[in-house]
Design a protein around this motif. Structure first.
Motif, PDB file in Angstrom:
ATOM      1  N   ARG A  66       0.820  -1.216   0.000  1.00  0.00           N
ATOM      2  CA  ARG A  66       0.000   0.000   0.000  1.00  0.00           C
ATOM      3  C   ARG A  66       0.853   1.265   0.000  1.00  0.00           C
ATOM      4  NH1 ARG A  66      -2.856  -0.086   6.030  1.00  0.00           N
ATOM      5  NH2 ARG A  66      -1.249   1.118   7.130  1.00  0.00           N
ATOM      6  N   SER A  94      -8.583  -1.265   7.829  1.00  0.00           N
ATOM      7  CA  SER A  94      -7.667  -2.108   7.055  1.00  0.00           C
ATOM      8  C   SER A  94      -7.119  -3.236   7.908  1.00  0.00           C
ATOM      9  CB  SER A  94      -6.509  -1.272   6.503  1.00  0.00           C
ATOM     10  OG  SER A  94      -5.571  -2.099   5.831  1.00  0.00           O
ATOM     11  N   ASN A 105      -5.869   2.031  -0.439  1.00  0.00           N
ATOM     12  CA  ASN A 105      -4.635   2.665   0.016  1.00  0.00           C
ATOM     13  C   ASN A 105      -4.875   4.155   0.252  1.00  0.00           C
ATOM     14  OD1 ASN A 105      -3.679   0.157  -0.666  1.00  0.00           O
ATOM     15  ND2 ASN A 105      -2.596   0.833  -2.507  1.00  0.00           N
ATOM     16  N   ASP A 111      -3.636  -3.075   9.565  1.00  0.00           N
ATOM     17  CA  ASP A 111      -3.435  -2.398  10.845  1.00  0.00           C
ATOM     18  C   ASP A 111      -3.984  -3.206  12.022  1.00  0.00           C
ATOM     19  OD1 ASP A 111      -2.265  -0.111   9.600  1.00  0.00           O
ATOM     20  OD2 ASP A 111      -4.274   0.528   9.001  1.00  0.00           O
ATOM     21  N   GLU A 125      -6.948   4.351   5.116  1.00  0.00           N
ATOM     22  CA  GLU A 125      -6.933   3.438   6.261  1.00  0.00           C
ATOM     23  C   GLU A 125      -7.500   4.055   7.533  1.00  0.00           C
ATOM     24  OE1 GLU A 125      -4.111   4.284   4.576  1.00  0.00           O
ATOM     25  OE2 GLU A 125      -3.930   2.545   3.237  1.00  0.00           O
ATOM     26  N   GLN A 131     -12.112  -1.062  12.428  1.00  0.00           N
ATOM     27  CA  GLN A 131     -10.765  -1.027  11.864  1.00  0.00           C
ATOM     28  C   GLN A 131     -10.910  -1.105  10.349  1.00  0.00           C
ATOM     29  OE1 GLN A 131      -7.732  -3.690  13.556  1.00  0.00           O
ATOM     30  NE2 GLN A 131      -6.724  -1.705  13.669  1.00  0.00           N
ATOM     31  N   TRP A 146     -12.609  -3.700   7.643  1.00  0.00           N
ATOM     32  CA  TRP A 146     -12.147  -4.863   6.891  1.00  0.00           C
ATOM     33  C   TRP A 146     -13.015  -6.064   7.217  1.00  0.00           C
ATOM     34  CZ3 TRP A 146     -10.870  -9.349   9.290  1.00  0.00           C
ATOM     35  CH2 TRP A 146     -10.507  -9.285  10.653  1.00  0.00           C
ATOM     36  N   SER A 173     -10.339  -4.732   2.431  1.00  0.00           N
ATOM     37  CA  SER A 173      -9.907  -3.614   3.281  1.00  0.00           C
ATOM     38  C   SER A 173     -10.138  -2.305   2.559  1.00  0.00           C
ATOM     39  CB  SER A 173      -8.414  -3.747   3.632  1.00  0.00           C
ATOM     40  OG  SER A 173      -8.173  -4.794   4.542  1.00  0.00           O
TER      41      SER A 173
END
Length: 357
Positions: free
Chosen positions: A144, A246, A287, A249, A290, A244, A297, A284
């Protein structure tokens, strides 16, 4: 009575048609789970000792110290037949009349999940499955950074799912654009956030846990559920219980619980249906997005039990002969009958799902 259900994440409609499950040739299932060979295949390019048969290695997770056999646990190599080609230059868009096209630039990697030719996520241990997800996380973080686009880890299992080699592997594709289907997912989620100030995926999981009928299993961090408007028989999602955007992470605890739940769900599907073909994809945020508050996700598992026919082709509407409530109940029964997780901590986290979890 058949139902038309609207998918809360796409606003598409799905036909849920109980009674068609037993229609001749509508659903295909293997007669039995084949016994997998535990021995290396001398012709397999992914088996230990054949490392020079793949393109040059991108990344590896070393094997634990002192373990006999291969010196790696997971390897990542370029796909020899990529969907998109690697390049140091950004993709350029071109237009000719009404047609627009772009250079096919991106990345296509193969994740060789284990040195063992006969290994599979459904019968691997939780730590080995966690190694696979840890590889996804590591490579997604690296890919990403290349700029705008999307990184998609996915797995094809079985001939109907498009797999070409039996050695356990998955793939990661990085695209320089975000496909329209994904943009639509984000637009729907953003609209929910604008209206409520909350994440659609977190709200949906909380509502499903309160209802209970479509819950397969849940842990402190992650829930496995049959989507309300499932497009495929026994479609199952793994969704985080806290926001969350992505998976790259995700903290170690969430990754570990996701791995354990993925292992259990795929094992239950195999116990119930045999060694069916399936695809899964880890979705997810794109890019650069995030930190968004409106998307989460999730991992989608889609068994390949039914072939689309003329109605699906003509309308774009999926037809699912297995109501998700029935699919979730059957999978819960299988999970209940399976041996409990190995440790007391895992037993506490993997709570059985009932009407009111």
């Amino acid at each position: 009575m058949p139902e038309l259900r609207q998918d809360p994440f796409t606003r598409d409609w799905v036909a849920i048609t109980p009674g068609r499950e037993d229609r001749p040739r509508h659903m295909t299932r293997p007669a039995a789970t084949p016994r997998r060979s535990l021995h290396p295949d001398p012709a397999c390019p992914f088996c230990p000792g054949h490392e020079d048969a793949t393109p040059p290695e991108i990344w590896r997770l070393p094997a634990p110290a002192g373990r006999a056999g291969a010196d790696w646990a997971v390897r990542v190599v370029p796909n020899r037949y990529p969907v998109l080609a690697a390049s140091d230059h950004p993709a350029r868009h071109h237009t000719t009349g009404l047609h627009t096209w772009a250079d096919g630039i991106g990345s296509h990697e193969v994740v060789i999940e284990s040195p063992a030719h006969g290994w599979d996520i459904a019968d691997g241990d939780d730590s080995a499955v966690a190694n696979v997800l840890r590889t996804y996380r590591t490579r997604t973080l690296a890919l990403r950074e290349r700029g705008p686009g999307l990184v998609l880890p996915f797995r094809n299992h079985g001939p109907a799912a498009g797999t070409s080699l039996p050695h356990p592997h998955s793939q990661i594709v990085a695209t320089p654009i975000v496909p329209l289907r994904f943009r639509h997912l984000f637009d729907v989620a953003r609209a929910h956030y604008d209206d409520t100030g909350r994440c659609l995926y977190v709200d949906h999981t909380a509502a499903e846990l309160a209802d209970g009928r479509r819950i397969v299993a849940t842990t402190d961090q992650v829930t496995a559920l049959a989507p309300y408007a499932s497009r495929a028989p026994y479609e199952t999602w793994l969704v985080p219980r806290r926001h969350q955007a992505s998976f790259a992470d995700a903290p170690d605890e969430t990754l570990g619980e996701t791995a354990a739940l993925l292992h259990r769900v795929l094992a239950a599907l195999r116990d119930l249906l045999g060694d069916i073909s399936y695809n899964y994809a880890l979705i997810s945020a794109p890019n650069g997005e995030e930190a968004t508050a409106y998307f989460a996700w999730h991992l989608q598992i889609a068994p390949r039990l039914a072939e689309p026919a003329g109605f699906e082709l003509g309308t774009g509407m999926a037809v699912n002969p297995v109501p998700p409530e029935h699919a979730a109940a059957r999978l819960r029964d299988v999970l209940t009958a399976r041996p409990a997780p190995d440790t007391p901590g895992q037993q506490a986290r993997h709570r059985p799902a009932g009407r009111r979890p």
